[in-house]
Design a protein around this motif. Sequence first.
Motif, PDB file in Angstrom:
ATOM      1  N   GLN B 139       0.828  -1.206   0.000  1.00 20.09           N
ATOM      2  CA  GLN B 139       0.000   0.000   0.000  1.00 20.09           C
ATOM      3  C   GLN B 139       0.867   1.262   0.000  1.00 20.09           C
ATOM      4  O   GLN B 139       0.678   2.171  -0.806  1.00 20.09           O
ATOM      5  N   TYR B 142       2.816   1.787  -3.181  1.00 15.63           N
ATOM      6  CA  TYR B 142       1.963   2.334  -4.232  1.00 15.63           C
ATOM      7  C   TYR B 142       1.773   3.839  -4.043  1.00 15.63           C
ATOM      8  O   TYR B 142       1.892   4.612  -4.997  1.00 15.63           O
ATOM      9  N   SER B 171      -4.046  -7.799  -6.201  1.00 13.87           N
ATOM     10  CA  SER B 171      -3.784  -7.027  -4.991  1.00 13.87           C
ATOM     11  C   SER B 171      -3.666  -5.534  -5.299  1.00 13.87           C
ATOM     12  O   SER B 171      -4.165  -4.698  -4.542  1.00 13.87           O
ATOM     13  N   ILE B 175      -5.846  -2.451  -3.759  1.00 15.43           N
ATOM     14  CA  ILE B 175      -5.233  -1.282  -3.122  1.00 15.43           C
ATOM     15  C   ILE B 175      -5.773   0.009  -3.725  1.00 15.43           C
ATOM     16  O   ILE B 175      -6.100   0.960  -3.025  1.00 15.43           O
ATOM     17  N   ARG B 176      -5.883   0.008  -5.072  1.00 16.70           N
ATOM     18  CA  ARG B 176      -6.373   1.207  -5.746  1.00 16.70           C
ATOM     19  C   ARG B 176      -7.805   1.535  -5.351  1.00 16.70           C
ATOM     20  O   ARG B 176      -8.171   2.704  -5.225  1.00 16.70           O
ATOM     21  N   ARG B 178      -9.191   0.835  -2.583  1.00 17.65           N
ATOM     22  CA  ARG B 178      -9.291   1.102  -1.144  1.00 17.65           C
ATOM     23  C   ARG B 178      -9.254   2.614  -0.924  1.00 17.65           C
ATOM     24  O   ARG B 178      -9.229   3.092   0.184  1.00 17.65           O
TER      25      ARG B 178
END
Lengths: 179, 179
Positions: B139, B142, B171, B175-176, B178
Amino acid sequence: MKQVNIKQKNWDFFRPYFKQLVVPAKTIVLQEGKISRTMFFIEKGCLRTWVNNDGKEITTQFFFEGDSVSSIESFITNQPSLYSIESLEPCILQTILKNDFQNIIENSSELKKKLEAHLFKRLFQSQQLLYSFLRNNPQQRYDELIVKHPHILQRIPQHYIASYLGITPVSLSRIRNRH
Amino acid sequence: MKQVNIKQKNWDFFRPYFKQLVVPAKTIVLQEGKISRTMFFIEKGCLRTWVNNDGKEITTQFFFEGDSVSSIESFITNQPSLYSIESLEPCILQTILKNDFQNIIENSSELKKKLEAHLFKRLFQSQQLLYSFLRNNPQQRYDELIVKHPHILQRIPQHYIASYLGITPVSLSRIRNRH
DNA sequence: CTCATTTCTTTACAATTGTTATCGTTCAAT
DNA sequence: ATTGAACGATAACAATTGTAAAGAAATGAG
């Protein structure tokens, strides 16, 4: 050990300028944020480099007898070091000041080449380590460490190794007991 | 773009020896395992370097207009390249052969210094990337990518970015979203 | 030897990631 | 216009890792 002797021969050029430094375990010989003005050669003992991450220490490398240690980037560029250097055991170190070191290097094209080769080797190692993070999960990185650097496992407390592998001590303990 | 022009000026020395190479997307210009004999300068398009890991491709870096690309380690040491270089878009590349490149470098201490500085910079970047893996979870890596290299996100398909971050495409998608 | 610190393990639970598969969209080639 | 490949989102489930806390074992200083 042979390895140590071979490595130590590379220091002979610098010996006249060496000053011995004896430190107990857990001594910081270069603090993160300070500019590195000294290079260390390990006669006896071991050290680690580490970075502070929100109050948590993350170990980035280990060094043993025969190794040279410095924040080479800070040493060369005069920028603050991004990491600290700390003894993990009582150590006997040989130190050389930046000015002396650079004078010697400047006056020997042979040593200059060696230094370049050393930097190139470090680039290569750093890249390989990065690839290991991209390719492998923590379990596999631990297995790789067993094969490639068993001496680290024999000598370094596990919680340092855990942060070196990018995981928590708890997770490393689990991986080890997963046999 | 200014950035591109500045970078391209650095190529002027090599221009007389350039040979233009135009390739479509998804073309491998250097295969993993082969010895690198060519250096590429990107006029237009983008490329990636990647390693094969048990049949899965792992992207290790991205390159854009103005960048020079090569397996510099293979180029210098004559060892097989550890990674492939592949175009992600149709590309216009300027290429120079190893012999020509080395002749030019050998005859210019200025360029030699630039090359050393370039290698040093790569060491530094590689180290920083490694630290990012030690410090941060996917996370956070990123988030860091958004800040430091937004152009990568705008231009590169996400599954390449996922392997670059050391995670699966699934994954990364999570993450994007989220936010 | 004793006490305090360091180190390692274990447990319980939450959060994250991997795996596999399906589905819809976009894009390029024919 | 049609087809197929590439790409991204999502779901369900398994596996892994993180977190917090507690306790055992080893180590070191006095």
